[in-house]
Design a protein around this motif. Structure first.
Motif, PDB file in Angstrom:
ATOM      1  N   GLN A  97      46.043 -12.037 -24.896  1.00  0.00           N
ATOM      2  CA  GLN A  97      46.119 -11.778 -23.454  1.00  0.00           C
ATOM      3  C   GLN A  97      47.570 -11.562 -23.018  1.00  0.00           C
ATOM      4  N   ARG A 100      48.772  -8.078 -23.969  1.00  0.00           N
ATOM      5  CA  ARG A 100      48.330  -7.014 -23.065  1.00  0.00           C
ATOM      6  C   ARG A 100      49.251  -6.919 -21.843  1.00  0.00           C
ATOM      7  N   VAL A 101      49.638  -8.061 -21.321  1.00  0.00           N
ATOM      8  CA  VAL A 101      50.563  -8.075 -20.187  1.00  0.00           C
ATOM      9  C   VAL A 101      51.907  -7.474 -20.613  1.00  0.00           C
ATOM     10  N   PHE A 160      52.047  -3.643 -21.022  1.00  0.00           N
ATOM     11  CA  PHE A 160      52.303  -2.887 -19.801  1.00  0.00           C
ATOM     12  C   PHE A 160      53.749  -3.029 -19.360  1.00  0.00           C
ATOM     13  N   TRP A 185      45.997   3.583 -16.932  1.00  0.00           N
ATOM     14  CA  TRP A 185      46.086   2.126 -16.845  1.00  0.00           C
ATOM     15  C   TRP A 185      45.053   1.548 -15.879  1.00  0.00           C
ATOM     16  N   THR A 210      45.280  -5.247 -16.868  1.00  0.00           N
ATOM     17  CA  THR A 210      44.933  -5.733 -18.204  1.00  0.00           C
ATOM     18  C   THR A 210      43.496  -6.210 -18.323  1.00  0.00           C
TER      19      THR A 210
END
Length: 228
Positions: A91, A94-95, A98, A151, A160
Protein backbone atom coordinates in the motif's frame (compact mmCIF):
# COMPACT_ATOMS: atom_id res chain seq x y z
CA UNK A 1 6.95 23.19 20.78
CA UNK A 2 8.34 19.94 19.32
CA UNK A 3 7.50 20.52 15.65
CA UNK A 4 7.88 23.69 13.60
CA UNK A 5 6.58 24.09 10.05
CA UNK A 6 8.07 26.76 7.80
CA UNK A 7 5.64 27.42 4.96
CA UNK A 8 3.81 29.81 2.65
CA UNK A 9 0.27 28.88 1.62
CA UNK A 10 0.97 30.12 -1.91
CA UNK A 11 3.24 27.06 -2.20
CA UNK A 12 1.56 23.79 -3.22
CA UNK A 13 3.63 21.42 -1.02
CA UNK A 14 3.39 23.89 1.86
CA UNK A 15 -0.39 23.69 1.67
CA UNK A 16 -0.23 19.89 1.57
CA UNK A 17 1.82 19.69 4.77
CA UNK A 18 -0.20 22.38 6.53
CA UNK A 19 -3.46 20.56 5.78
CA UNK A 20 -1.95 17.19 6.68
CA UNK A 21 -0.68 18.32 10.09
CA UNK A 22 -3.97 20.05 10.89
CA UNK A 23 -5.92 16.98 9.81
CA UNK A 24 -3.70 14.73 11.94
CA UNK A 25 -4.31 17.00 14.94
CA UNK A 26 -0.55 17.41 15.21
CA UNK A 27 0.43 20.26 17.49
CA UNK A 28 2.93 22.33 15.54
CA UNK A 29 4.32 25.85 15.57
CA UNK A 30 3.50 27.83 12.42
CA UNK A 31 6.48 29.66 10.92
CA UNK A 32 4.90 31.58 8.06
CA UNK A 33 7.16 33.08 5.40
CA UNK A 34 6.03 35.46 2.66
CA UNK A 35 7.78 34.24 -0.48
CA UNK A 36 6.45 37.22 -2.43
CA UNK A 37 8.45 39.48 -0.09
CA UNK A 38 11.59 37.37 -0.44
CA UNK A 39 11.62 36.38 3.23
CA UNK A 40 13.03 32.95 2.30
CA UNK A 41 16.22 34.68 1.12
CA UNK A 42 16.91 36.25 4.51
CA UNK A 43 19.87 35.20 6.65
CA UNK A 44 17.68 33.72 9.39
CA UNK A 45 15.86 31.31 7.09
CA UNK A 46 18.94 30.56 4.98
CA UNK A 47 20.61 29.33 8.19
CA UNK A 48 17.70 26.89 8.54
CA UNK A 49 17.49 25.81 4.88
CA UNK A 50 20.47 26.56 2.65
CA UNK A 51 18.24 25.87 -0.38
CA UNK A 52 16.01 28.81 0.61
CA UNK A 53 12.77 26.96 -0.14
CA UNK A 54 9.65 25.92 1.73
CA UNK A 55 8.30 23.77 3.25
CA UNK A 56 10.74 22.86 6.00
CA UNK A 57 10.18 21.19 9.35
CA UNK A 58 12.20 21.40 12.55
CA UNK A 59 11.38 18.45 14.81
CA UNK A 60 13.20 18.78 18.12
CA UNK A 61 16.20 20.25 16.32
CA UNK A 62 16.09 17.87 13.36
CA UNK A 63 15.66 20.04 10.27
CA UNK A 64 14.30 18.43 7.11
CA UNK A 65 13.52 19.84 3.68
CA UNK A 66 11.66 18.43 0.64
CA UNK A 67 7.97 17.68 1.12
CA UNK A 68 7.99 13.99 0.18
CA UNK A 69 10.91 13.30 2.51
CA UNK A 70 9.02 15.17 5.22
CA UNK A 71 5.83 13.12 4.93
CA UNK A 72 7.81 9.87 4.98
CA UNK A 73 9.55 11.06 8.13
CA UNK A 74 6.28 12.13 9.75
CA UNK A 75 4.87 8.68 9.00
CA UNK A 76 7.84 6.87 10.56
CA UNK A 77 7.57 9.13 13.61
CA UNK A 78 3.85 8.25 13.90
CA UNK A 79 2.83 11.90 13.61
CA UNK A 80 0.32 11.25 10.82
CA UNK A 81 -2.28 8.45 10.64
CA UNK A 82 -1.53 5.16 8.86
CA UNK A 83 -4.77 5.58 6.93
CA UNK A 84 -3.29 8.60 5.15
CA UNK A 85 0.20 7.17 4.66
CA UNK A 86 -0.05 3.36 4.95
CA UNK A 87 2.81 1.45 6.54
CA UNK A 88 1.96 -1.85 4.81
CA UNK A 89 4.60 -2.39 2.13
CA UNK A 90 2.45 -2.75 -0.98
CA UNK A 91 0.00 0.00 0.00
CA UNK A 92 2.86 2.36 0.81
CA UNK A 93 4.50 1.50 -2.51
CA UNK A 94 1.36 2.56 -4.40
CA UNK A 95 1.38 5.93 -2.65
CA UNK A 96 5.09 6.37 -3.33
CA UNK A 97 4.62 5.30 -6.97
CA UNK A 98 2.36 8.29 -7.51
CA UNK A 99 4.54 10.68 -5.51
CA UNK A 100 7.52 9.71 -7.68
CA UNK A 101 5.49 10.34 -10.85
CA UNK A 102 3.86 13.57 -9.80
CA UNK A 103 7.05 15.69 -9.58
CA UNK A 104 7.69 15.62 -13.32
CA UNK A 105 4.31 14.25 -14.42
CA UNK A 106 1.99 16.82 -12.82
CA UNK A 107 3.71 19.35 -10.55
CA UNK A 108 6.24 20.57 -13.12
CA UNK A 109 3.64 21.50 -15.72
CA UNK A 110 1.03 23.03 -13.39
CA UNK A 111 3.72 25.04 -11.61
CA UNK A 112 5.34 26.31 -14.80
CA UNK A 113 2.01 27.45 -16.26
CA UNK A 114 1.26 29.28 -13.00
CA UNK A 115 4.73 30.81 -13.07
CA UNK A 116 4.61 32.23 -16.60
CA UNK A 117 0.91 33.14 -16.61
CA UNK A 118 0.61 34.69 -13.14
CA UNK A 119 3.74 34.85 -11.00
CA UNK A 120 6.30 36.44 -13.31
CA UNK A 121 3.88 39.06 -14.73
CA UNK A 122 2.84 39.94 -11.15
CA UNK A 123 6.45 40.40 -10.07
CA UNK A 124 7.70 42.40 -13.07
CA UNK A 125 4.45 44.29 -13.57
CA UNK A 126 4.09 43.42 -17.22
CA UNK A 127 1.38 41.44 -19.06
CA UNK A 128 2.13 37.86 -20.07
CA UNK A 129 3.22 36.96 -23.59
CA UNK A 130 0.48 34.78 -25.20
CA UNK A 131 2.92 33.00 -27.52
CA UNK A 132 5.10 32.08 -24.56
CA UNK A 133 2.13 30.80 -22.56
CA UNK A 134 0.65 28.59 -25.29
CA UNK A 135 3.39 25.97 -24.99
CA UNK A 136 3.12 25.82 -21.21
CA UNK A 137 -0.66 25.52 -21.48
CA UNK A 138 -0.43 22.60 -23.91
CA UNK A 139 2.06 20.75 -21.71
CA UNK A 140 -0.05 21.35 -18.60
CA UNK A 141 -3.22 20.12 -20.28
CA UNK A 142 -1.41 17.02 -21.55
CA UNK A 143 -0.28 16.31 -17.97
CA UNK A 144 -3.77 16.92 -16.59
CA UNK A 145 -5.25 14.60 -19.21
CA UNK A 146 -2.78 11.86 -18.26
CA UNK A 147 -3.62 12.34 -14.59
CA UNK A 148 -7.35 12.40 -15.34
CA UNK A 149 -7.36 9.22 -17.44
CA UNK A 150 -4.45 7.08 -16.24
CA UNK A 151 -4.52 7.76 -12.51
CA UNK A 152 -8.14 8.71 -11.82
CA UNK A 153 -10.01 7.03 -14.67
CA UNK A 154 -9.61 3.49 -13.36
CA UNK A 155 -12.85 3.04 -11.44
CA UNK A 156 -11.43 3.98 -8.02
CA UNK A 157 -12.54 6.82 -5.77
CA UNK A 158 -8.98 7.98 -5.17
CA UNK A 159 -5.53 7.72 -6.74
CA UNK A 160 -4.35 4.49 -5.14
CA UNK A 161 -7.73 2.85 -4.56
CA UNK A 162 -10.86 3.61 -2.59
CA UNK A 163 -9.12 5.21 0.39
CA UNK A 164 -7.80 8.76 0.44
CA UNK A 165 -4.05 9.10 1.04
CA UNK A 166 -1.34 11.76 0.98
CA UNK A 167 -1.07 11.09 -2.77
CA UNK A 168 -4.51 12.63 -3.22
CA UNK A 169 -3.71 15.60 -1.00
CA UNK A 170 -0.47 16.42 -2.83
CA UNK A 171 -2.13 16.06 -6.23
CA UNK A 172 -5.10 18.19 -5.19
CA UNK A 173 -2.88 21.06 -4.08
CA UNK A 174 -1.07 20.94 -7.43
CA UNK A 175 -4.31 20.93 -9.42
CA UNK A 176 -5.56 23.95 -7.47
CA UNK A 177 -2.52 26.08 -8.34
CA UNK A 178 -3.48 27.05 -11.95
CA UNK A 179 -6.69 28.62 -10.64
CA UNK A 180 -4.64 31.64 -9.59
CA UNK A 181 -3.72 32.04 -13.25
CA UNK A 182 -7.36 31.88 -14.35
CA UNK A 183 -7.40 28.19 -15.34
CA UNK A 184 -9.66 25.69 -13.55
CA UNK A 185 -8.86 22.05 -14.46
CA UNK A 186 -12.25 20.94 -13.11
CA UNK A 187 -13.99 22.65 -16.01
CA UNK A 188 -12.29 20.47 -18.61
CA UNK A 189 -11.51 17.17 -16.86
CA UNK A 190 -14.48 15.36 -15.36
CA UNK A 191 -12.57 12.75 -13.35
CA UNK A 192 -10.52 15.52 -11.73
CA UNK A 193 -13.70 17.46 -10.97
CA UNK A 194 -15.39 14.52 -9.19
CA UNK A 195 -12.23 13.42 -7.37
CA UNK A 196 -11.25 16.90 -6.17
CA UNK A 197 -14.61 17.41 -4.45
CA UNK A 198 -14.06 14.16 -2.51
CA UNK A 199 -10.56 15.17 -1.46
CA UNK A 200 -11.73 18.62 -0.39
CA UNK A 201 -14.59 17.18 1.65
CA UNK A 202 -12.30 14.66 3.33
CA UNK A 203 -9.77 17.23 4.51
CA UNK A 204 -12.12 20.08 5.34
CA UNK A 205 -12.25 22.46 7.11
CA UNK A 206 -8.45 22.59 6.81
CA UNK A 207 -8.45 22.25 3.03
CA UNK A 208 -10.55 25.38 2.49
CA UNK A 209 -8.60 27.23 5.17
CA UNK A 210 -5.32 26.57 3.37
CA UNK A 211 -6.77 27.59 0.00
CA UNK A 212 -8.54 30.76 1.13
CA UNK A 213 -6.07 33.21 -0.47
CA UNK A 214 -5.70 31.07 -3.60
CA UNK A 215 -9.47 30.97 -4.07
CA UNK A 216 -9.77 34.75 -3.70
CA UNK A 217 -7.07 35.32 -6.31
CA UNK A 218 -8.68 32.74 -8.58
CA UNK A 219 -12.09 34.38 -8.38
CA UNK A 220 -10.61 37.76 -9.27
CA UNK A 221 -8.81 36.22 -12.25
CA UNK A 222 -12.01 34.62 -13.55
CA UNK A 223 -13.90 37.92 -13.16
CA UNK A 224 -11.22 39.76 -15.11
CA UNK A 225 -11.23 37.11 -17.85
CA UNK A 226 -15.02 37.32 -18.22
CA UNK A 227 -14.78 41.08 -18.85
CA UNK A 228 -12.25 40.73 -21.64
Amino acid sequence: MALKLYYDLMSQPSRSLYILLKYANCNFESKLLALRKGEHFGEEFTAINRLQKVPVIDHNGFVLTESVAIIKYLSRENLIPDSIYPKASKQAARVEEFLEWHHAGLRLHCAMFFRVKFLIPSIVGQPEEPKNIDGYLRRMEAALKEFDTKWLGRGNNFITGNTVTVADLFAACEVEQPKMAGYNPCEKFENINVWLKKVRDHFNPYYDEAHEVLNKIGKNKFKMASKV
